[in-house]
Design a protein around this motif. Structure first.
Motif, PDB file in Angstrom:
ATOM      1  N   HIS A 175       0.815  -1.225   0.000  1.00  0.00           N
ATOM      2  CA  HIS A 175       0.000   0.000   0.000  1.00  0.00           C
ATOM      3  C   HIS A 175       0.848   1.275   0.000  1.00  0.00           C
ATOM      4  N   HIS A 176       2.148   1.164  -0.248  1.00  0.00           N
ATOM      5  CA  HIS A 176       2.991   2.368  -0.188  1.00  0.00           C
ATOM      6  C   HIS A 176       2.616   3.341  -1.301  1.00  0.00           C
ATOM      7  N   ASN A 177       2.871   4.624  -1.092  1.00  0.00           N
ATOM      8  CA  ASN A 177       2.553   5.644  -2.111  1.00  0.00           C
ATOM      9  C   ASN A 177       3.652   6.715  -2.078  1.00  0.00           C
ATOM     10  N   PRO A 178       3.665   7.651  -3.010  1.00  0.00           N
ATOM     11  CA  PRO A 178       4.789   8.602  -3.056  1.00  0.00           C
ATOM     12  C   PRO A 178       4.977   9.402  -1.767  1.00  0.00           C
ATOM     13  N   ALA A 179       3.875   9.758  -1.099  1.00  0.00           N
ATOM     14  CA  ALA A 179       4.005  10.550   0.133  1.00  0.00           C
ATOM     15  C   ALA A 179       4.570   9.695   1.272  1.00  0.00           C
ATOM     16  N   SER A 180       4.091   8.451   1.379  1.00  0.00           N
ATOM     17  CA  SER A 180       4.625   7.582   2.447  1.00  0.00           C
ATOM     18  C   SER A 180       6.088   7.260   2.171  1.00  0.00           C
ATOM     19  N   ASP A 181       6.440   7.086   0.888  1.00  0.00           N
ATOM     20  CA  ASP A 181       7.846   6.823   0.535  1.00  0.00           C
ATOM     21  C   ASP A 181       8.747   7.974   1.009  1.00  0.00           C
ATOM     22  N   ALA A 182       8.297   9.216   0.760  1.00  0.00           N
ATOM     23  CA  ALA A 182       9.114  10.386   1.122  1.00  0.00           C
ATOM     24  C   ALA A 182       9.343  10.425   2.637  1.00  0.00           C
ATOM     25  N   LEU A 183       8.276  10.199   3.391  1.00  0.00           N
ATOM     26  CA  LEU A 183       8.403  10.209   4.859  1.00  0.00           C
ATOM     27  C   LEU A 183       9.272   9.050   5.338  1.00  0.00           C
ATOM     28  N   ALA A 184       9.039   7.864   4.769  1.00  0.00           N
ATOM     29  CA  ALA A 184       9.755   6.672   5.235  1.00  0.00           C
ATOM     30  C   ALA A 184      11.243   6.762   4.895  1.00  0.00           C
ATOM     31  N   LEU A 185      11.576   7.325   3.730  1.00  0.00           N
ATOM     32  CA  LEU A 185      12.992   7.452   3.375  1.00  0.00           C
ATOM     33  C   LEU A 185      13.713   8.397   4.334  1.00  0.00           C
ATOM     34  N   ARG A 186      13.064   9.536   4.657  1.00  0.00           N
ATOM     35  CA  ARG A 186      13.705  10.446   5.618  1.00  0.00           C
ATOM     36  C   ARG A 186      13.814   9.771   6.994  1.00  0.00           C
ATOM     37  N   ALA A 187      12.763   9.032   7.357  1.00  0.00           N
ATOM     38  CA  ALA A 187      12.817   8.318   8.643  1.00  0.00           C
ATOM     39  C   ALA A 187      13.981   7.332   8.655  1.00  0.00           C
ATOM     40  N   CYS A 188      14.132   6.548   7.575  1.00  0.00           N
ATOM     41  CA  CYS A 188      15.250   5.586   7.493  1.00  0.00           C
ATOM     42  C   CYS A 188      16.588   6.283   7.650  1.00  0.00           C
ATOM     43  N   ARG A 189      16.758   7.401   6.938  1.00  0.00           N
ATOM     44  CA  ARG A 189      18.034   8.130   7.001  1.00  0.00           C
ATOM     45  C   ARG A 189      18.340   8.558   8.433  1.00  0.00           C
ATOM     46  N   LEU A 190      17.332   9.172   9.078  1.00  0.00           N
ATOM     47  CA  LEU A 190      17.519   9.638  10.461  1.00  0.00           C
ATOM     48  C   LEU A 190      17.865   8.466  11.374  1.00  0.00           C
ATOM     49  N   ILE A 191      17.157   7.349  11.199  1.00  0.00           N
ATOM     50  CA  ILE A 191      17.332   6.221  12.126  1.00  0.00           C
ATOM     51  C   ILE A 191      18.675   5.524  11.892  1.00  0.00           C
ATOM     52  N   PHE A 192      19.051   5.293  10.618  1.00  0.00           N
ATOM     53  CA  PHE A 192      20.368   4.680  10.368  1.00  0.00           C
ATOM     54  C   PHE A 192      21.483   5.551  10.959  1.00  0.00           C
ATOM     55  N   ASP A 193      21.351   6.887  10.849  1.00  0.00           N
ATOM     56  CA  ASP A 193      22.405   7.777  11.348  1.00  0.00           C
ATOM     57  C   ASP A 193      22.409   7.900  12.870  1.00  0.00           C
ATOM     58  N   HIS A 194      21.238   7.818  13.489  1.00  0.00           N
ATOM     59  CA  HIS A 194      21.152   8.230  14.895  1.00  0.00           C
ATOM     60  C   HIS A 194      20.811   7.138  15.894  1.00  0.00           C
ATOM     61  N   LEU A 195      20.457   5.940  15.420  1.00  0.00           N
ATOM     62  CA  LEU A 195      20.043   4.902  16.380  1.00  0.00           C
ATOM     63  C   LEU A 195      21.167   4.579  17.374  1.00  0.00           C
ATOM     64  N   ALA A 196      22.363   4.244  16.860  1.00  0.00           N
ATOM     65  CA  ALA A 196      23.452   3.861  17.775  1.00  0.00           C
ATOM     66  C   ALA A 196      23.830   5.012  18.701  1.00  0.00           C
ATOM     67  N   PRO A 197      24.098   6.234  18.178  1.00  0.00           N
ATOM     68  CA  PRO A 197      24.444   7.323  19.115  1.00  0.00           C
ATOM     69  C   PRO A 197      23.323   7.650  20.108  1.00  0.00           C
ATOM     70  N   SER A 198      22.059   7.474  19.698  1.00  0.00           N
ATOM     71  CA  SER A 198      20.969   7.771  20.644  1.00  0.00           C
ATOM     72  C   SER A 198      20.985   6.778  21.801  1.00  0.00           C
ATOM     73  N   CYS A 199      21.434   5.539  21.526  1.00  0.00           N
ATOM     74  CA  CYS A 199      21.503   4.543  22.601  1.00  0.00           C
ATOM     75  C   CYS A 199      22.598   4.889  23.600  1.00  0.00           C
ATOM     76  N   GLU A 200      23.615   5.616  23.132  1.00  0.00           N
ATOM     77  CA  GLU A 200      24.684   6.052  24.047  1.00  0.00           C
ATOM     78  C   GLU A 200      24.295   7.323  24.778  1.00  0.00           C
ATOM     79  N   GLY A 201      23.082   7.825  24.519  1.00  0.00           N
ATOM     80  CA  GLY A 201      22.569   8.959  25.288  1.00  0.00           C
ATOM     81  C   GLY A 201      22.733  10.313  24.627  1.00  0.00           C
ATOM     82  N   GLY A 202      23.258  10.367  23.394  1.00  0.00           N
ATOM     83  CA  GLY A 202      23.417  11.660  22.706  1.00  0.00           C
ATOM     84  C   GLY A 202      22.056  12.339  22.524  1.00  0.00           C
ATOM     85  N   LEU A 203      21.908  13.545  23.079  1.00  0.00           N
ATOM     86  CA  LEU A 203      20.587  14.182  23.078  1.00  0.00           C
ATOM     87  C   LEU A 203      20.154  14.623  21.680  1.00  0.00           C
ATOM     88  N   ALA A 204      21.102  15.126  20.867  1.00  0.00           N
ATOM     89  CA  ALA A 204      20.733  15.515  19.501  1.00  0.00           C
ATOM     90  C   ALA A 204      20.239  14.284  18.740  1.00  0.00           C
TER      91      ALA A 204
END
Ligand SMILES: [Fe+2]
Length: 332
Positions: A172-201
């Protein structure tokens, strides 16, 4: 080009400190606070407070919470907690306006009409959907996640990643969900590990990633990974995030989302899957059957159980028992 729709009745307010706007929404109303015991305090005057909802809330939790709300004559409900508290409050409050404030960065429950409730008597965990489950307002204040323990940050973060990736490959994906999900993926791949170490940003970024993933999968629904997560939690006691992470890389290899993987800077789906496995190992989440306490003779029954939840129908590759068994055997 195909037709698609977008519908979200929830007002979304995002940002560090956003919880300060809470009192204006409950002023003059008999407000109930539904919260986890560990959640920090939120502003506002409340006529009653309900806590004690367990992880993977049960039908009894929902019944008790609904009885509490009705006994106190609640006119509006404020829910503060992780996905378990939000899901329980959504089902219990049903016809009442609900303000949802997540304290983890993972479930996206604050912007979906899904409530997942467990029934221990029959070892099931089932997603329920209702238009009444959309919160009236989602206040996503990253500061509420700053005290989240490392393990919760890791598990809920992998849940958020699963939402983002499943939104990309859901039928059921669509262009708008793709745009949101891609940005979400980028943020999560970049920030998941540092967020677990407590980095507030990084915690701020994970809150944004989790919200965007939630907005995406509220439209697309989740697929094979979430379908498989329910028996893994109900039968083997894996947390929701660990259970989603458990099959995420295997489904990424099977479902093949090469163009999305390339947009995220990976060579192909296999490279994206390898990165998921690397993250899971670094965070100490189960990767192989033995890590999750699953014995090989259990697999045929587990494969059948994974096919039952409705989410499985959203998977881009149709799954049958033999296919699901092959996928689980790849985790040996
Ligand atoms: Fe999830």
């Amino acid at each position: 080009m195909s037709q698609w729709q977008w519908s979200l009745p929830t007002r979304v307010i995002f940002g560090p400190g956003a919880r300060a706007c809470l009192p204006e929404f409950i002023a003059g109303k008999r407000a109930a606070l539904v919260r986890s015991r560990s959640a920090g305090s939120v502003p506002g005057d409340y006529a009653g407070e309900f806590s004690g909802i367990r992880p993977n809330p049960t039908v009894e939790n929902v019944r008790d919470c609904a009885a509490f709300l009705s006994a106190m004559g609640a006119e509006i409900v404020v829910a503060v907690g992780g996905g378990s508290v939000l899901d329980c409050a959504k089902a219990a409050a049903k016809a009442l306006p609900l303000i949802a404030l997540p304290t983890t960065a993972g479930t996206g429950s604050e912007v979906t009409n899904i409530s997942v409730v467990s029934d221990d008597a029959v070892h099931t965990k089932t997603p329920q959907m209702s238009p009444d489950y959309f919160p009236a307002i989602a206040i996503v204040d990253p500061e509420l996640t700053y005290t989240m323990p490392r393990r919760v940050a890791a598990e809920s973060g992998v849940d958020a990643l699963s939402h983002a990736i499943e939104a990309l490959w859901s039928i059921h994906h669509n262009p708008a969900s793709d745009a949101l999900a891609l940005r979400a993926c980028r943020l999560i791949f970049d920030h998941l590990a540092p967020s677990c170490e407590g980095g507030l940003a990084s915690r701020d970024a994970m809150s944004e990633g989790s919200l965007l993933a939630g907005l995406a999968f509220a439209q697309t629904r989740t697929a094979g990974v979430h379908a498989s997560s329910f028996p893994l939690t109900a039968r083997y006691g894996l947390s929701h995030g660990a259970a989603c992470g458990f099959t995420l890389a295997a489904f990424a290899r099977l479902n093949g989302i090469d163009s999305h993987a390339r947009a995220l800077g990976f060579a192909d789906s296999a490279a994206l899957a390898d990165e998921i496995d690397r993250i899971k190992k670094a965070l100490g989440l189960p990767v192989y059957l033995a890590d999750a306490g699953i014995a090989e003779p259990d697999l045929p029954q587990l494969a059948r159980d994974c096919l039952q939840p409705p989410n499985m129908r959203n998977n881009p590759v149709a799954m049958d028992e033999a296919g699901m068994l092959r996928l689980l055997l790849s985790l040996k």
